[in-house]
Design an enzyme around this catalytic site. Structure first.
Site, PDB file in Angstrom:
ATOM      1  CE  LYS A 280      52.035 -37.191 -15.139  1.00 12.69           C
ATOM      2  NZ  LYS A 280      50.716 -37.784 -14.838  1.00 12.69           N
TER       3      LYS A 280
HETATM    4  O1  G3P Z   1      48.306 -39.961 -15.154  1.00 10.65           O
HETATM    5  C1  G3P Z   1      48.254 -39.891 -16.543  1.00 10.65           C
HETATM    6  C2  G3P Z   1      47.420 -40.932 -17.215  1.00 10.65           C
HETATM    7  O2  G3P Z   1      47.820 -42.207 -16.815  1.00 10.65           O
HETATM    8  C3  G3P Z   1      45.932 -40.726 -17.180  1.00 10.65           C
HETATM    9  O3  G3P Z   1      45.203 -41.823 -17.610  1.00 10.65           O
HETATM   10  O4  G3P Z   1      43.060 -43.028 -17.638  1.00 10.65           O
HETATM   11  O5  G3P Z   1      43.039 -40.533 -17.418  1.00 10.65           O
HETATM   12  O6  G3P Z   1      43.666 -41.609 -19.571  1.00 10.65           O
HETATM   13  P1  G3P Z   1      43.664 -41.736 -18.090  1.00 10.65           P
END
Ligand code: G3P
Length: 215
Positions: free
Chosen positions: A83
């Site tokens: 990533k």
């Molecule tokens: O892993 C990336 C993403 O899904 C993170 O989500 O909930 O931290 O905005 P969030």
């Protein structure tokens, strides 16, 4: 539609893998920080539990450092996707890594222009964060629609991972739009299965079954 689990928790990965519906896992530095385990062993164990890609995030800023870090991360298992946040250096690194056959998941994407550049640089995956857009009163799902149109217009092979999912409706909307992948937190994955009428129906069938003569 492929379903990835958005977690770095081994028990969660084991559980969802046992459902027979798991196509991959996405981690990030925040998710890894919650686990009380050395990073390398954690990722290797997660990667053993799924055949699909396991995304692991680079934290370097400069292109050559990102490339060096990504090459190390890629050696943790055969199914690693690295990533990389969308920046100019991130794009430069993606171009180099893609040429080496390494799968890049370009992350922290919040606009169609970022997604266009990610695809042109050769990213295998692009991760728009819809929940974080919703959090600031934007409409995250509009971004998914726009990126899908751009990719379709030019036949880009980059797969779209709908990320930062907050509830089952996000998964359903993503599926209706034809997104390639949704990466779903464990709690939302559980909610995808549940329906009160299913529970009521099971209870009623069990009650009635007791009245059936089996002789
Ligand atoms: O892993 C990336 C993403 O899904 C993170 O989500 O909930 O931290 O905005 P969030």
């Amino acid at each position: 539609m492929k379903l990835f689990l958005d977690t770095a928790n081994l028990l969660e990965v084991k559980e969802i893998a046992s459902w027979g519906i798991l196509d991959g896992v996405t981690t990030n530095p925040t998710l890894c920080s919650k686990e009380n385990m050395p990073f390398g062993s954690l990722i290797r164990e997660i990667a053993n539990l799924v055949t699909g890609p396991v995304s692991v995030e680079c934290v370097s800023n400069r292109a050559d450092d990102i490339v060096a870090e990504a090459l190390k991360l890629n050696q943790l298992a055969s199914n690693i996707a690295v990533k990389i946040p969308i920046t100019i250096d991130g794009l430069k690194a993606t171009k180099i890594l893609a040429a080496k056959g390494i799968k890049v998941n370009m992350t922290l994407v919040f606009s169609p222009s970022q997604a266009l550049l990610a695809a042109k640089a050769g990213a295998a995956f692009v991760s728009p964060f819809i929940g974080r857009l919703d959090d600031i009163s934007h409409h995250g799902m509009e971004l998914i629609e726009q990126i899908l149109s751009v990719y379709e217009n030019y036949n880009f092979e980059t797969e779209l991972i709908v990320a930062s999912i907050r509830h089952p409706g996000h998964v359903v909307e993503a599926a209706l739009l034809g997104a390639d992948i949704a990466t779903v937190p464990f709690s939302v994955m559980e909610k995808l299965v549940k329906h009160p009428l299913t529970d009521i129906g099971i209870e009623r069938f069990l009650q009635d079954w007791e009245k059936v003569s089996l002789k």
